[in-house]
Design a protein around this motif. Structure first.
Motif, PDB file in Angstrom:
ATOM      1  N   ARG A  69       0.856  -1.199   0.000  1.00 50.75           N
ATOM      2  CA  ARG A  69       0.000   0.000   0.000  1.00 50.75           C
ATOM      3  C   ARG A  69       0.890   1.246   0.000  1.00 50.75           C
ATOM      4  O   ARG A  69       0.858   2.063   0.920  1.00 50.75           O
ATOM      5  CB  ARG A  69      -0.913  -0.019   1.218  1.00 50.75           C
ATOM      6  CG  ARG A  69      -2.117   0.939   1.153  1.00 50.75           C
ATOM      7  CD  ARG A  69      -3.113   0.548   0.079  1.00 50.75           C
ATOM      8  NE  ARG A  69      -3.713  -0.748   0.339  1.00 50.75           N
ATOM      9  CZ  ARG A  69      -4.768  -0.942   1.143  1.00 50.75           C
ATOM     10  NH1 ARG A  69      -5.311   0.067   1.761  1.00 50.75           N
ATOM     11  NH2 ARG A  69      -5.263  -2.152   1.304  1.00 50.75           N
ATOM     12  N   LEU A  84       0.279  -0.095   4.850  1.00 48.51           N
ATOM     13  CA  LEU A  84      -0.883  -0.748   5.448  1.00 48.51           C
ATOM     14  C   LEU A  84      -1.076  -0.292   6.889  1.00 48.51           C
ATOM     15  O   LEU A  84      -0.114  -0.002   7.607  1.00 48.51           O
ATOM     16  CB  LEU A  84      -0.702  -2.263   5.445  1.00 48.51           C
ATOM     17  CG  LEU A  84      -0.623  -2.996   4.100  1.00 48.51           C
ATOM     18  CD1 LEU A  84      -0.269  -4.458   4.338  1.00 48.51           C
ATOM     19  CD2 LEU A  84      -1.929  -2.879   3.333  1.00 48.51           C
ATOM     20  N   GLU A  88      -4.689  -3.986   8.827  1.00 52.54           N
ATOM     21  CA  GLU A  88      -4.522  -4.586   7.503  1.00 52.54           C
ATOM     22  C   GLU A  88      -3.298  -5.503   7.468  1.00 52.54           C
ATOM     23  O   GLU A  88      -3.314  -6.560   6.821  1.00 52.54           O
ATOM     24  CB  GLU A  88      -4.380  -3.482   6.456  1.00 52.54           C
ATOM     25  CG  GLU A  88      -5.653  -2.681   6.239  1.00 52.54           C
ATOM     26  CD  GLU A  88      -5.423  -1.436   5.403  1.00 52.54           C
ATOM     27  OE1 GLU A  88      -6.378  -0.979   4.761  1.00 52.54           O
ATOM     28  OE2 GLU A  88      -4.289  -0.907   5.405  1.00 52.54           O
ATOM     29  N   GLU A  91      -4.104  -8.799   9.407  1.00 51.64           N
ATOM     30  CA  GLU A  91      -5.057  -9.658   8.684  1.00 51.64           C
ATOM     31  C   GLU A  91      -4.369 -10.539   7.659  1.00 51.64           C
ATOM     32  O   GLU A  91      -4.875 -11.609   7.304  1.00 51.64           O
ATOM     33  CB  GLU A  91      -6.109  -8.795   7.988  1.00 51.64           C
ATOM     34  CG  GLU A  91      -7.131  -8.176   8.933  1.00 51.64           C
ATOM     35  CD  GLU A  91      -8.007  -7.150   8.243  1.00 51.64           C
ATOM     36  OE1 GLU A  91      -7.807  -6.932   7.024  1.00 51.64           O
ATOM     37  OE2 GLU A  91      -8.864  -6.551   8.907  1.00 51.64           O
ATOM     38  N   SER A 536      -8.897   1.834   7.298  1.00 48.38           N
ATOM     39  CA  SER A 536      -8.786   0.974   6.120  1.00 48.38           C
ATOM     40  C   SER A 536      -9.445   1.630   4.916  1.00 48.38           C
ATOM     41  O   SER A 536     -10.418   2.331   5.051  1.00 48.38           O
ATOM     42  CB  SER A 536      -9.441  -0.379   6.397  1.00 48.38           C
ATOM     43  OG  SER A 536      -8.801  -0.986   7.495  1.00 48.38           O
TER      44      SER A 536
END
Length: 536
Positions: A69, A84, A88, A91, A536
């Motif tokens: 990201r 992230l 995130e 996960e 997010s």
């Protein structure tokens, strides 16, 4: 910063670990909100660890919070986080993984890494959580006690130690060199592990496990963006003992070069596999032996390798004369960063920076004469410095601007754990506690508006003034003497191109998406916006 609140942790079911399955985690970038740009590069250290684990038959997964990201920026409480969110990141971790390795290279990242480790523990309750990097090597006991969720620290070079740890998870860790951990509340360090000497036999970084296209397409660079770029280590370590540097604790003072042939093999591999057109060398001390650098250039010419390459980290000057400069430019070297650190002879002596400014100036002239773009790195605010030392650095910067140096970075001194100056300031109680204030002082070293507080004779606010004057006068004098360079700056920014680090950083700042701003939490927590799903 305090720890993550329990209600923000990521819940996980009770699971059985997957034997010999390792997850390596690269956290997001942490920067001061005033930082104009942070280099975005693939994680070389983790890629080497991944490669060695794979070579020994271990199943490896990677979670690269930055590469996955790159364009996400979150601003909160004076910080900007790129990559992230913690939620995130967590996960993406298989809760059945047996070992999770988290990279914590720099101490300014520790509060964030601590929050991440605590969240990972909720996701993978049975995994062994391992941290490595310069921060945890220098402050192993502090890190283990400050974050009880962390099981063990890998000290220094991590490849061989990590493999031994994974292979002997059920054994007595005291028999594994290069580890630190707590046992019944007692801090334990095992015997030091010898530095890796067989550098030519090391597998290349396992870049195929990382989101390389995101890096290659992002136009970010460690130095100047000159096209699709990848980083390489041609050497390991540094033989010098500068008092502001943590290298002696992290790597010791052994400098180990790879053979030029092996380095060029790796370059050709990346050209074929990734279509790279530029190489960034991440070495601490790339240029040390004249014979080695000339052999490397000769090997590039012998194979007719057509690339550009650069030395963005900072290099020594002793062997860069006209002959070496010509060989560098002829084989594609376009940017070199020199690291004099100061223009004061007294300061150089105090910080044990073994550099002769007259020789360095002549080396710079040789490189400039061949057409290589030059940047210099300076530090102001060392504990001993007075206004006289600062004036000497300012005058030397002016001299470099007049002779044609393209770029300069002037940074506030930061006392990094593992350095001699950090130990001295701790003994003087200038760093009484390793708390939020201390870590924030480190994260702000790239912030042009953040004062430092570790100089005995000059206040932080005055140092900030000296830094701004040094930067402004360097570039002002450069553009006054060579006005076409200012026109070049404007043209390159308009065309989204760069030839200097200044142009690269300004371009990245202009391209950066607007940060998501998160309101402060009602009760203290470490980056609640990053842990929760709201970001997010």
């Amino acid at each position: 910063m305090t720890r993550v609140e329990d209600d923000l942790r990521v819940d996980a079911p009770t699971v059985v670990c997957r034997e010999r399955h390792v997850t390596l985690v690269r956290p997001a970038i942490v920067a001061s909100a005033g930082t104009w740009s942070s280099p975005v590069t693939p994680p070389m250290g983790l890629a080497y660890v991944a490669a060695v684990l794979l070579e020994h038959g271990t199943e490896v997964a990677v979670v690269d919070a930055i590469g996955e990201r790159v364009e996400q920026f979150i601003e909160e409480d004076g910080y900007i986080y790129q990559g992230l969110t913690i939620a995130e990141t967590v996960e993406r971790i298989d809760p059945r993984t047996a070992v999770v390795g988290i990279s914590c290279m720099f101490s300014q990242d520790w509060p964030y890494c601590r929050a991440l480790i605590q969240a990972i523990r909720g996701r993978a309750p049975h995994a062994v959580l391992v941290a490595g990097g310069e921060h945890t090597t220098a402050l192993a006991e502090y890190s283990l006690r400050d974050c009880p969720e962390l099981n063990v620290v890998v000290l220094g070079e991590g490849e061989e130690t990590f493999v031994d740890l994974v292979n002997r998870l059920g054994d007595d860790w005291e028999q594994i060199p290069g580890l630190a951990f707590l046992r019944d509340g007692r801090f334990v360090t095992t015997q030091p592990r010898a530095r890796i000497r067989h550098v030519d036999d090391m597998p290349w970084p396992a870049w195929d496990r990382f989101p390389m296209e995101a890096y290659l397409d992002s136009r970010n660079a460690h130095g100047v963006y000159l096209g699709r770029s990848i980083g390489i280590l041609a050497t390991r370590g540094c033989p010098y003992k500068c008092t502001f540097c943590s290298n002696p604790v992290m790597y010791g003072n052994l400098w180990m070069p790879r053979s030029p042939e092996k380095v060029v093999d790796e370059i050709e591999h990346y050209i074929a596999k990734y279509g790279v057109t530029n190489i960034d060398f991440y070495d601490l001390t790339f240029i040390l032996r004249r014979r080695w650098i000339l052999e490397f250039c000769a090997e590039l010419e012998r194979r007719n390798v057509k690339i550009t390459w650069q030395l963005p980290t900072g290099t020594r000057s002793e062997v860069i004369d006209q002959e070496v400069s010509a060989a560098l430019f002829r084989t594609g070297c376009r940017n070199i960063t020199y690291a004099p650190e100061s223009g004061s002879h007294d300061t150089l002596k105090q910080i044990r920076k073994q550099v002769d400014l007259d020789n360095l100036t002549q080396s710079i002239r040789s490189a400039l004469g061949e057409g290589i773009h030059i940047k210099v790195n300076m530090i102001v605010g060392f504990p001993h410095e007075t206004r006289r030392h600062l004036r000497e650095t300012l005058y030397y910067l002016w001299k470099l601007a007049i002779i044609g140096v393209h770029d300069a970075g002037v940074f506030m001194f930061s006392p990094y754990p593992g350095s001699q100056l950090f130990d001295e300031l701790r003994s003087e109680q200038r760093i009484p506690d390793l708390n939020e204030g201390y870590f924030k002082s480190l994260v702000a070293f790239m912030d042009p508006l953040s004062p430092a507080a570790y100089c005995r004779h000059v206040s932080g606010r005055e140092l900030l003034w000296w830094r701004l004057v040094a930067m402004a006068s360097f570039f002002g004098l450069q553009y006054l003497v060579r006005p076409w360079r200012f026109a070049q700056l404007v043209r390159n920014l308009w065309n989204n191109e760069s030839e200097t680090v200044l142009e690269q950083r300004l371009g990245a700042l202009l391209r950066r998406p607007k940060s998501m701003k998160i309101a402060p939490a009602k009760k203290p927590a470490v980056m609640p916006a990053l842990v929760s799903a709201r970001a997010s």
